[in-house]
Design a protein around this motif. Structure first.
Motif, PDB file in Angstrom:
ATOM      1  N   THR A   1      28.739 122.263  62.924  1.00 16.16           N
ATOM      2  CA  THR A   1      28.741 121.509  61.763  1.00 16.16           C
ATOM      3  C   THR A   1      27.605 120.605  61.763  1.00 16.16           C
ATOM      4  O   THR A   1      27.090 120.187  63.071  1.00 16.16           O
ATOM      5  N   ASN A   2      27.241 120.151  60.603  1.00 17.98           N
ATOM      6  CA  ASN A   2      26.155 119.031  60.679  1.00 17.98           C
ATOM      7  C   ASN A   2      26.338 118.099  59.282  1.00 17.98           C
ATOM      8  O   ASN A   2      27.145 118.316  58.483  1.00 17.98           O
ATOM      9  N   ASP A   3      25.167 117.329  59.044  1.00 16.01           N
ATOM     10  CA  ASP A   3      24.943 116.658  57.665  1.00 16.01           C
ATOM     11  C   ASP A   3      23.599 116.877  57.242  1.00 16.01           C
ATOM     12  O   ASP A   3      23.304 116.555  56.187  1.00 16.01           O
ATOM     13  N   ASP A   4      22.883 117.777  58.044  1.00 19.32           N
ATOM     14  CA  ASP A   4      21.513 117.945  57.685  1.00 19.32           C
ATOM     15  C   ASP A   4      21.465 119.295  56.723  1.00 19.32           C
ATOM     16  O   ASP A   4      20.494 119.668  56.101  1.00 19.32           O
ATOM     17  N   GLY A   5      22.514 119.868  56.853  1.00 22.37           N
ATOM     18  CA  GLY A   5      22.400 121.175  56.097  1.00 22.37           C
ATOM     19  C   GLY A   5      22.461 122.497  56.856  1.00 22.37           C
ATOM     20  O   GLY A   5      21.834 122.422  57.821  1.00 22.37           O
ATOM     21  N   VAL A   6      22.891 123.536  56.269  1.00 21.73           N
ATOM     22  CA  VAL A   6      23.191 124.850  57.096  1.00 21.73           C
ATOM     23  C   VAL A   6      21.856 125.488  57.615  1.00 21.73           C
ATOM     24  O   VAL A   6      21.803 126.271  58.589  1.00 21.73           O
ATOM     25  N   GLU A   7      20.650 125.000  56.817  1.00 22.10           N
ATOM     26  CA  GLU A   7      19.533 125.594  57.411  1.00 22.10           C
ATOM     27  C   GLU A   7      18.611 124.805  58.350  1.00 22.10           C
ATOM     28  O   GLU A   7      17.535 125.155  58.540  1.00 22.10           O
TER      29      GLU A   7
ATOM     30  N   ILE B   1      21.027 122.645  63.880  1.00 19.24           N
ATOM     31  CA  ILE B   1      22.136 123.545  64.049  1.00 19.24           C
ATOM     32  C   ILE B   1      21.691 124.899  64.471  1.00 19.24           C
ATOM     33  O   ILE B   1      22.334 125.616  65.333  1.00 19.24           O
ATOM     34  N   ARG B   2      20.421 125.307  63.987  1.00 16.44           N
ATOM     35  CA  ARG B   2      20.178 126.741  64.451  1.00 16.44           C
ATOM     36  C   ARG B   2      19.874 126.916  65.806  1.00 16.44           C
ATOM     37  O   ARG B   2      20.137 127.835  66.411  1.00 16.44           O
ATOM     38  N   SER B   3      19.170 125.937  66.399  1.00 17.73           N
ATOM     39  CA  SER B   3      18.797 125.961  67.767  1.00 17.73           C
ATOM     40  C   SER B   3      20.064 125.937  68.542  1.00 17.73           C
ATOM     41  O   SER B   3      20.139 126.654  69.614  1.00 17.73           O
TER      42      SER B   3
ATOM     43  N   LYS C   1      33.551 124.383  46.834  1.00 18.33           N
ATOM     44  CA  LYS C   1      33.117 125.910  46.907  1.00 18.33           C
ATOM     45  C   LYS C   1      32.766 126.075  48.421  1.00 18.33           C
ATOM     46  O   LYS C   1      31.972 125.493  49.149  1.00 18.33           O
ATOM     47  N   ILE C   2      33.401 127.295  48.841  1.00 22.28           N
ATOM     48  CA  ILE C   2      33.016 127.564  50.360  1.00 22.28           C
ATOM     49  C   ILE C   2      32.801 128.940  50.326  1.00 22.28           C
ATOM     50  O   ILE C   2      33.395 130.033  49.696  1.00 22.28           O
ATOM     51  N   ARG C   3      31.371 129.355  50.723  1.00 23.07           N
ATOM     52  CA  ARG C   3      31.059 130.772  50.831  1.00 23.07           C
ATOM     53  C   ARG C   3      30.412 131.162  52.151  1.00 23.07           C
ATOM     54  O   ARG C   3      29.617 130.466  52.796  1.00 23.07           O
ATOM     55  N   GLU C   4      30.688 132.588  52.239  1.00 18.08           N
ATOM     56  CA  GLU C   4      29.897 132.884  53.507  1.00 18.08           C
ATOM     57  C   GLU C   4      28.697 133.223  53.154  1.00 18.08           C
ATOM     58  O   GLU C   4      28.137 133.743  52.150  1.00 18.08           O
ATOM     59  N   ARG C   5      27.826 133.352  54.186  1.00 19.83           N
ATOM     60  CA  ARG C   5      26.583 133.640  54.067  1.00 19.83           C
ATOM     61  C   ARG C   5      25.830 134.465  55.155  1.00 19.83           C
ATOM     62  O   ARG C   5      26.498 134.572  56.155  1.00 19.83           O
ATOM     63  N   SER C   6      24.458 134.978  55.076  1.00 15.93           N
ATOM     64  CA  SER C   6      24.029 135.701  56.107  1.00 15.93           C
ATOM     65  C   SER C   6      24.081 135.107  57.253  1.00 15.93           C
ATOM     66  O   SER C   6      23.910 133.625  57.421  1.00 15.93           O
ATOM     67  N   THR C   7      24.411 135.573  58.394  1.00 12.68           N
ATOM     68  CA  THR C   7      24.486 134.882  59.677  1.00 12.68           C
ATOM     69  C   THR C   7      23.154 133.967  60.109  1.00 12.68           C
ATOM     70  O   THR C   7      22.104 134.266  59.817  1.00 12.68           O
ATOM     71  N   VAL C   8      23.333 133.053  60.750  1.00 12.25           N
ATOM     72  CA  VAL C   8      22.373 132.085  61.116  1.00 12.25           C
ATOM     73  C   VAL C   8      22.330 132.242  62.719  1.00 12.25           C
ATOM     74  O   VAL C   8      23.331 132.028  63.675  1.00 12.25           O
ATOM     75  N   GLU C   9      21.237 132.783  63.030  1.00 15.08           N
ATOM     76  CA  GLU C   9      20.957 133.268  64.544  1.00 15.08           C
ATOM     77  C   GLU C   9      22.059 134.005  65.004  1.00 15.08           C
ATOM     78  O   GLU C   9      22.504 133.887  66.047  1.00 15.08           O
ATOM     79  N   ASN C  10      22.653 135.120  64.296  1.00 15.26           N
ATOM     80  CA  ASN C  10      23.741 136.081  64.696  1.00 15.26           C
ATOM     81  C   ASN C  10      24.722 135.430  65.162  1.00 15.26           C
ATOM     82  O   ASN C  10      25.764 136.003  65.447  1.00 15.26           O
ATOM     83  N   VAL C  11      25.035 134.317  64.217  1.00 22.43           N
ATOM     84  CA  VAL C  11      26.321 133.482  64.450  1.00 22.43           C
ATOM     85  C   VAL C  11      27.031 133.601  62.966  1.00 22.43           C
ATOM     86  O   VAL C  11      26.542 133.537  61.921  1.00 22.43           O
TER      87      VAL C  11
END
Length: 272
Positions: free
Chosen positions: A6-12, A16-18, A52-62
Motif C-alpha cells: 500500500t502507500n499514500d501516493d496512489g495506486v499509479e 509502489i509499481r517498482s 469505495k473499493i474496486r478491483e482494477r487492471s493488474t499493476v505489474e501483473n500483481v
C-alpha cells in the motif's frame, strides 16, 4: 510470503509499481492503495461516508485494488478483499519524499504500516528522501532483500519499521543505521495568492528547522549517506530518565491536588 503493498501516493505511483514488480518475483503480492494521492493525511480514517473499493487492471501483473479512502483505510480494506489474516507482511511505499523527524506525524505512508500492526501484521514503511526525479533502484533493492532476510517475528508487538533511503545511487550508500526520529521540524504558514478569477487562495508553505544534530537521529543518517531504519512504537515513547522524573512530579502533584480537593469538598459539605 504473502505481502500486502500500500502507500499514500496512489495506486499509479512509480514507487509502489517498482516495488510490486520486484517483490512479486518471489512472493504472493496484493496491492491495495488509494485511487489518488493521499499524502499528508496521517492516520485519518473514513468514518462518516462509505469507502469505495474496486478491483482494477493488474499493476505489474500483481492483483490490484484501489479505494476512495486513506492509506489506513486501504489496510482495513484487505479484510474485505482477502482477509487480513491472509497476509504475512505489509509494506507501505515506496514513498516519493522523506518521512523523517516530524514528518512521521503527518505521514500516510507510516500510518498504513501502523494500522497493519494494530491488526497484528508485521509492517514497514519505505521512503526515498527526494521528491524531485527520485531514483527508486536502491530503495527497491534494499526492500526486496530486507523483506526476505529479516526475521519478522522479532518485531515487537506495537512496533513498525520506518525506512528512509538516501536519494543517491546504490554504490554511494555508506551503510544502514538504526535510528530514531527527531531533530527535524517544519514551521508552516499560509501564503495568500489571487487566482485568474480574482479569488483569494491560500497555499501552504514550510520552513525546515533543526533543533538537534545527534548522531542517532534519522535525518542525520540520511544526510551522511546512510539508510535510516527507525523502530516506531504505536503508543510513542520517551526517555526513561524523563519518565521517572515525571512519575515523581505526578506523585507530588497528586498528593497536593487530591488533598486540596478533599479540603474543598469538606468545606462545601460543612457550609451546607
Amino acid at each position: 510470503m504473502r505481502i500486502l503493498l500500500t502507500n499514500d501516493d496512489g495506486v499509479e505511483s512509480t514507487g509502489i509499481r517498482s516495488l510490486a514488480k520486484k517483490l512479486s518475483a518471489a512472493h504472493e503480492v496484493t496491492i491495495i492503495a488509494p485511487e489518488s494521492n493521499r499524502s499528508g493525511v496521517s492516520h485519518s480514517i473514513t468514518w462518516l461516508t462509505p469507502v469505495k473499493i474496486r478491483e482494477r487492471s493488474t499493476v505489474e501483473n500483481v492483483s490490484s485494488f484501489c479505494t476512495s479512502g486513506t492509506p489506513a483505510d486501504c489496510v482495513v480494506a484487505a479484510s474485505v478483499i482477502k482477509g487480513l489474516g491472509n497476509f504475512d507482511l505489509v509494506v507501505s511505499g515506496i514513498n516519493c519524499g522523506q518521512n523523517l523527524g516530524v514528518d512521521i506525524r503527518y505521514s500516510g505512508t507510516l500510518s498504513a504500516a501502523l494500522e497493519a500492526r494494530i491488526h497484528g501484521i508485521p509492517a514497514m514503511a519505505v521512503s526515498i528522501a527526494s521528491e524531485e526525479n527520485p531514483d527508486f533502484l536502491a530503495a527497491v533493492d534494499f526492500s526486496e532483500n530486507f523483506v526476505r532476510e529479516y526475521d519478522w517475528n522479532k518485531l515487537p508487538k506495537h512496533t513498525v519499521l520506518n525506512v528512509n533511503v538516501p536519494a543517491v545511487p546504490q554504490n554511494r550508500i555508506k551503510g544502514i543505521n538504526c535510528t530514531r526520529p527527531g531533530g527535524l521540524l517544519k514551521r508552516r504558514w499560509f501564503e495568500k495568492k489571487v487566482n485568474e478569477w480574482g479569488e483569494e487562495e491560500f497555499w501552504m508553505k514550510k520552513e525546515i528547522l533543526y533543533d538537534s544534530h545527534e548522531e542517532d537521529l534519522d535525518y542525520v543518517s540520511i544526510d551522511r549517506g546512510f539508510i535510516s531504519v527507525s523502530p516506531i512504537d504505536f503508543f510513542g515513547s520517551c526517555e526513561e530518565s524523563f519518565r521517572l522524573s515525571l512519575e515523581e512530579d505526578l506523585k507530588i502533584f497528586e498528593a497536593h491536588w487530591l488533598n486540596k480537593g478533599n479540603e474543598r469538598y469538606s468545606v462545601a459539605s460543612f457550609e451546607k
